[in-house]
Design a protein around this motif. Structure first.
Motif, mmCIF file in Angstrom:
data_model
loop_
_atom_site.group_PDB
_atom_site.id
_atom_site.type_symbol
_atom_site.label_atom_id
_atom_site.label_comp_id
_atom_site.label_asym_id
_atom_site.label_seq_id
_atom_site.Cartn_x
_atom_site.Cartn_y
_atom_site.Cartn_z
ATOM 1 N N LEU A 141 0.828 -1.202 0.000
ATOM 2 C CA LEU A 141 0.000 0.000 0.000
ATOM 3 C C LEU A 141 0.867 1.258 0.000
ATOM 4 N N LEU A 142 1.977 1.219 0.721
ATOM 5 C CA LEU A 142 2.894 2.363 0.755
ATOM 6 C C LEU A 142 3.482 2.668 -0.618
ATOM 7 N N MET A 143 3.511 1.688 -1.500
ATOM 8 C CA MET A 143 4.065 1.919 -2.834
ATOM 9 C C MET A 143 3.278 2.966 -3.614
ATOM 10 N N THR A 144 1.978 3.082 -3.381
ATOM 11 C CA THR A 144 1.195 4.066 -4.139
ATOM 12 C C THR A 144 1.545 5.493 -3.737
ATOM 13 N N PRO A 145 1.630 5.839 -2.443
ATOM 14 C CA PRO A 145 2.185 7.152 -2.109
ATOM 15 C C PRO A 145 3.624 7.342 -2.614
ATOM 16 N N GLY A 146 4.416 6.263 -2.597
ATOM 17 C CA GLY A 146 5.764 6.358 -3.159
ATOM 18 C C GLY A 146 5.729 6.668 -4.642
ATOM 19 N N LEU A 147 4.825 6.004 -5.361
ATOM 20 C CA LEU A 147 4.658 6.278 -6.782
ATOM 21 C C LEU A 147 4.208 7.721 -7.005
ATOM 22 N N ALA A 148 3.325 8.208 -6.134
ATOM 23 C CA ALA A 148 2.845 9.584 -6.245
ATOM 24 C C ALA A 148 4.014 10.565 -6.170
ATOM 25 N N LEU A 149 4.932 10.348 -5.235
ATOM 26 C CA LEU A 149 6.104 11.215 -5.125
ATOM 27 C C LEU A 149 7.030 11.056 -6.326
ATOM 28 N N PHE A 150 7.223 9.836 -6.764
ATOM 29 C CA PHE A 150 8.072 9.550 -7.930
ATOM 30 C C PHE A 150 7.567 10.300 -9.160
ATOM 31 N N TYR A 151 6.270 10.192 -9.411
ATOM 32 C CA TYR A 151 5.667 10.870 -10.556
ATOM 33 C C TYR A 151 5.649 12.384 -10.366
ATOM 34 N N ALA A 152 5.301 12.833 -9.169
ATOM 35 C CA ALA A 152 5.192 14.273 -8.923
ATOM 36 C C ALA A 152 6.524 14.973 -9.106
ATOM 37 N N GLY A 153 7.608 14.308 -8.747
ATOM 38 C CA GLY A 153 8.917 14.908 -8.940
ATOM 39 C C GLY A 153 9.330 14.994 -10.397
ATOM 40 N N MET A 154 8.740 14.140 -11.237
ATOM 41 C CA MET A 154 9.127 14.082 -12.649
ATOM 42 C C MET A 154 8.387 15.095 -13.518
ATOM 43 N N VAL A 155 7.286 15.658 -13.020
ATOM 44 C CA VAL A 155 6.549 16.634 -13.822
ATOM 45 C C VAL A 155 7.026 18.042 -13.520
ATOM 46 N N ARG A 156 6.489 19.011 -14.268
ATOM 47 C CA ARG A 156 6.807 20.411 -14.027
ATOM 48 C C ARG A 156 6.012 20.933 -12.835
ATOM 49 N N THR A 157 6.412 22.076 -12.305
ATOM 50 C CA THR A 157 5.831 22.574 -11.055
ATOM 51 C C THR A 157 4.329 22.794 -11.139
ATOM 52 N N LYS A 158 3.795 23.018 -12.332
ATOM 53 C CA LYS A 158 2.378 23.348 -12.460
ATOM 54 C C LYS A 158 1.454 22.135 -12.381
ATOM 55 N N SER A 159 2.020 20.911 -12.315
ATOM 56 C CA SER A 159 1.174 19.710 -12.286
ATOM 57 C C SER A 159 1.515 18.757 -11.139
ATOM 58 N N VAL A 160 2.245 19.251 -10.153
ATOM 59 C CA VAL A 160 2.704 18.382 -9.063
ATOM 60 C C VAL A 160 1.539 17.818 -8.268
ATOM 61 N N LEU A 161 0.651 18.670 -7.827
ATOM 62 C CA LEU A 161 -0.468 18.226 -6.994
ATOM 63 C C LEU A 161 -1.428 17.333 -7.759
ATOM 64 N N ASN A 162 -1.608 17.627 -9.033
ATOM 65 C CA ASN A 162 -2.482 16.801 -9.852
ATOM 66 C C ASN A 162 -1.965 15.371 -9.939
ATOM 67 N N MET A 163 -0.646 15.220 -10.080
ATOM 68 C CA MET A 163 -0.069 13.870 -10.132
ATOM 69 C C MET A 163 -0.228 13.160 -8.788
ATOM 70 N N LEU A 164 -0.011 13.886 -7.701
ATOM 71 C CA LEU A 164 -0.222 13.290 -6.386
ATOM 72 C C LEU A 164 -1.673 12.829 -6.227
ATOM 73 N N MET A 165 -2.591 13.663 -6.660
ATOM 74 C CA MET A 165 -4.009 13.347 -6.516
ATOM 75 C C MET A 165 -4.432 12.147 -7.363
ATOM 76 N N LEU A 190 13.300 9.981 -3.618
ATOM 77 C CA LEU A 190 12.535 9.568 -2.440
ATOM 78 C C LEU A 190 11.411 8.625 -2.847
ATOM 79 N N GLY A 191 10.709 8.968 -3.922
ATOM 80 C CA GLY A 191 9.641 8.097 -4.397
ATOM 81 C C GLY A 191 10.157 6.738 -4.822
ATOM 82 N N ALA A 192 11.300 6.729 -5.526
ATOM 83 C CA ALA A 192 11.893 5.453 -5.954
ATOM 84 C C ALA A 192 12.302 4.616 -4.749
#
Length: 440
Positions: free
Chosen positions: A28-52, A213-215
């Motif tokens: 289950l912790l992998m999904t929040p980890g994935l959220a951070l992994f993805y959020a770090g890879m996008v530009r600043t304007k889409s960080v929260l959207n990727m987390l969500m 951190l996400g990885a």
């Protein structure tokens, strides 16, 4: 004493149960980890959207799984190896006394739920920066029922055709998780089309420490993913655990080797991506190959996936965060290499090509890869097209240009003034319902 006797009568092993409880939490912790992994890879304007997109998948898939998904995936087969029945819809008949193997059935169902959650969340990386959040809310439960659930039954369910009839092996999810998410990500990327500025604008990760951190959280959770799939605290779990660590390491090294030879620079993003590629590839094979095989599976994924992530520029599909290049390609590598490196000490009898098993098992693995990949791609493409026609799946051009964090969620991840990208965002700058059309 009464509790111990009751557990013994039920066939529940407390050690196996304790390990699977821990493994379930790890996955289950992998999904929040994935959220951070993805959020770090996008530009600043889409960080929260990727987390969500990742976090909301936890809630959506859980509701669907409890309502019908578990029963259809792991209930008694009613469709010639294609789907289970609805006997346990709403978790009916699965009380605390119900046992699956040596663990409570409710725990087994929860463990499998965590796999379904992260598989859906993985797809979001292929359509980062440009998908309507409301369309995503519709897509996830429909996709989980029509794509993930049937494939999970094929591979792991009682009477599923991939395992019982074809005889292909998949220990922890190369087919239901990695190939399914990768093929589905490709389908959605084609439905939505490329991001604004694709192949023209620089779209670099905005926060590499967040990516690492996400990885790291993904790698940590992956031990539950793979070793937990032994469904017990035993030697097979230990072997899968070690294989997972080894493949993650050689995947990382293989990716960095390619970067150094090709680009002259080993990168932080490459290290994170390489470790994930190795972990993806070892997922189906961790319970089938020896340690030597795991080392080779990891390095093969690291090398091949480091090239595969660039295919999108030549083939003109915008897989934003390399779901296709890492999860689809890595999943195919790991699933096929079972037919080469499988050892009977791990499988209980099946051997791969290098150990005298001939080409038969490799052929079975190939059939499973093609069937699952094709099914996931075609059904996902159909779902995506229907949602696109009904609701519109692609975000408005203005919203995409401004950023989905502000236009959809009325929030920003950072004070842009501090980052030097303009004046601080004030309350008056947050769009109101009258100024910005909702995407939900």
């Amino acid at each position: 004493m009464e509790i111990s006797m009751s557990l013994a009568a039920q066939g529940i092993d407390t050690g196996d149960t304790a390990w699977l409880l821990a493994a379930t939490a790890l996955v289950l912790l992998m999904t929040p980890g994935l959220a951070l992994f993805y959020a770090g890879m996008v530009r600043t304007k889409s960080v929260l959207n990727m987390l969500m997109m990742s976090f909301v998948s936890i809630a959506l898939v859980t509701v669907v799984w409890l309502a019908a998904g578990y029963s259809l995936a792991f209930g008694e087969d009613i469709g010639g190896g294609l789907i289970g029945g609805l006997k346990h819809a709403g978790m009916s008949g699965l009380g605390p006394d119900s046992v699956h193997g040596t663990v409570p059935t409710l725990l087994f169902a929860t463990f499998q739920l965590t796999f379904a959650i992260i598989t859906a969340a993985l797809i979001s990386g292929a359509i980062a920066d440009r998908a309507k959040f409301g369309a995503w809310l519709v897509f996830v439960p429909v996709w989980a029922l029509l794509v993930y659930v049937p494939v999970a039954h094929w591979v792991w369910g009682p009477g599923g055709w991939v395992l019982d009839k074809l005889g292909a092996l998949d220990f922890a999810g190369g087919l239901p998780v990695e190939i399914t998410s990768g093929a589905s990500g490709l389908a959605l990327a084609l439905v939505l089309g490329p991001r604004l500025g694709f192949k023209k604008d620089a779209m670099r990760p905005h926060n590499l420490p967040m990516v690492v951190l996400g990885a790291g959280l993904l790698w940590f959770g992956w031990f539950g993913f793979n070793a937990g799939s032994a469904l017990g605290a035993n030697g097979l779990a230990a072997a899968a655990f070690l294989n997972t660590l080894a493949a993650g390491c050689t995947g990382l090294l293989g990716w960095l080797f390619v970067e150094q030879k090709r680009d002259g620079h080993p990168t932080t993003l490459g290290a994170a991506s390489g470790s994930v590629a190795g972990l993806v590839a070892i997922t189906p094979s961790c319970g089938s190959v020896s340690l030597l095989g795991a080392l080779f599976v990891g390095v093969a994924a690291g090398v091949v996936c480091s090239y595969a992530v660039g295919w999108k520029f030549r083939l003109n599909y915008d897989d934003s965060l390399d779901v296709v290049g890492v999860h689809l390609v890595g999943g195919v590598i790991g699933t096929l290499l079972i037919g080469v490196f499988a050892v009977k000490e791990m499988t209980g009898g099946t051997e791969g090509l290098l150990y005298g098993g001939g080409l038969a098992q490799l052929g079975k693995q190939l059939v499973a890869v093609v069937a699952v990949g094709a099914y996931a791609f075609l059904v996902t493409y159909g779902i995506g097209k229907l949602i696109d026609k009904a609701l519109g799946f692609r975000a408005d051009e203005e919203h995409e240009h401004t950023g989905l964090d502000l236009t959809v969620h009325a929030e920003t991840a950072y004070d842009h003034g501090v980052l030097g990208h303009g004046a601080p965002v004030s309350a008056s700058s947050v769009p109101s319902a009258q100024k910005v059309k909702t995407q939900a």
